[in-house]
Design a protein around this motif. Structure first.
Motif, short mmCIF file in Angstrom:
data_model
loop_
_atom_site.label_atom_id
_atom_site.label_comp_id
_atom_site.label_asym_id
_atom_site.label_seq_id
_atom_site.Cartn_x
_atom_site.Cartn_y
_atom_site.Cartn_z
N THR A 1 0.85 -1.19 0.00
CA THR A 1 0.00 0.00 0.00
C THR A 1 0.89 1.24 0.00
OG1 THR A 1 -0.11 0.10 2.42
CG2 THR A 1 -1.86 -1.14 1.29
N ALA A 2 0.27 2.38 -0.30
CA ALA A 2 0.99 3.65 -0.26
C ALA A 2 0.17 4.67 0.51
CB ALA A 2 1.25 4.17 -1.67
N LEU A 3 0.86 5.57 1.17
CA LEU A 3 0.26 6.69 1.87
C LEU A 3 0.90 7.96 1.32
CD1 LEU A 3 -1.48 7.91 4.15
CD2 LEU A 3 0.50 7.60 5.66
N LEU A 4 0.14 8.75 0.57
CA LEU A 4 0.64 10.01 0.03
C LEU A 4 0.24 11.13 0.97
CD1 LEU A 4 -0.45 9.66 -3.73
CD2 LEU A 4 1.64 8.86 -2.65
N VAL A 5 1.21 11.91 1.42
CA VAL A 5 0.95 13.01 2.35
C VAL A 5 1.30 14.31 1.64
CG1 VAL A 5 1.48 14.01 4.60
CG2 VAL A 5 1.52 11.51 4.31
N SER A 6 0.31 15.22 1.57
CA SER A 6 0.55 16.50 0.89
C SER A 6 -0.25 17.60 1.57
CB SER A 6 0.17 16.42 -0.59
OG SER A 6 -1.23 16.36 -0.72
N SER A 7 0.07 18.83 1.21
CA SER A 7 -0.65 19.97 1.75
C SER A 7 -1.91 20.22 0.93
CB SER A 7 0.24 21.22 1.72
OG SER A 7 0.41 21.64 0.39
N TYR A 8 -2.77 21.08 1.46
CA TYR A 8 -4.01 21.44 0.76
C TYR A 8 -3.74 22.07 -0.60
CZ TYR A 8 -6.87 20.51 4.85
OH TYR A 8 -7.52 19.88 5.88
N ALA A 9 -2.54 22.60 -0.81
CA ALA A 9 -2.21 23.25 -2.07
C ALA A 9 -2.13 22.26 -3.23
CB ALA A 9 -0.90 24.01 -1.95
N HIS A 10 -2.02 20.97 -2.92
CA HIS A 10 -1.91 19.92 -3.94
C HIS A 10 -3.12 19.01 -3.84
CE1 HIS A 10 2.19 21.28 -3.23
NE2 HIS A 10 2.40 21.00 -4.50
#
Length: 156
Positions: free
Chosen positions: A31-40
Motif C-alpha cells: 500500500t501507499a500513503l501520500l501526504v501533501s498539503s491542501y495546495a496539492h
C-alpha cells in the motif's frame, strides 16, 4: 535482519513519481500513503491512501515522521525527513531511485547545510538536473526491490 516492507510513505507535494508508486504497490501487494498539503489536490485510488495536511512549512514532514514505521519505505527528496526515516528504521528512497542509507545521510545533510549557507550569502547554486524516464525506471526498479518484488540488478 531486513524487515518485510509493505507500505510506501510519500512526501507527495513535489514527488514526480506518484503514478509509478501506485502501479508498483499494486503489483507488489503493498500500500501507499501520500501526504501533501491542501495546495496539492491528490485523489486516492486502490492501494493508495491520501492524507492532506495544512500548508504550514513542516506539516507534511511532521505527519510523516509520526506515521512512519520500521516496515515502511519512505519516498522523499528532503534529507532532513530522510534522516528521521532512517532513525525510525524505514528504508529511504529518493524519487530518482537512490536509496539513502545511514552511511550517506551525514554527508547529504552537511552538503544541504553548506548550500543553504551559500545561498543566504548571496551565492547561486545549481538546481537539480531535469527528471528523465531513466530516473523513473531506476525508481520503479528500486522500489520493487525494496518491496520484495524482485532481485535488484545493481546497487545504484
Amino acid at each position: 535482519m531486513i524487515p518485510f516492507r509493505n507500505r510506501v510513505v510519500v512526501d507527495a507535494d513535489a514527488c514526480p513519481v506518484k503514478a509509478e508508486i501506485a502501479e508498483t504497490v499494486r503489483s507488489c501487494g503493498a500500500t501507499a500513503l501520500l501526504v501533501s498539503s491542501y495546495a496539492h489536490h491528490l485523489v486516492g485510488e486502490p492501494s493508495v491512501d491520501v492524507v492532506t495536511v495544512d500548508s504550514s512549512d513542516q506539516s507534511a514532514d511532521l505527519y510523516i515522521a509520526n506515521a512512519m514505521k520500521r516496515t515502511d519505505v519512505l519516498v522523499t527528496g528532503d534529507y532532513g525527513l530522510a534522516a528521521i526515516g532512517l532513525a525510525r528504521g524505514a528504508a529511504v528512497l529518493t524519487p530518482r531511485g537512490r536509496q539513502i542509507t545511514e552511511a550517506d545521510i551525514d554527508g547529504l545533510l552537511a552538503q544541504r547545510h553548506l548550500s543553504a549557507k551559500m545561498r543566504r550569502g548571496g551565492a547561486r547554486t545549481k538546481g537539480p538536473r531535469a527528471f528523465t524516464d531513466e530516473d523513473r525506471g531506476r525508481f520503479r526498479q528500486k522500489l520493487t526491490f525494496l518491496l520484495g518484488g524482485m532481485q535488484e540488478n545493481s546497487n545504484r
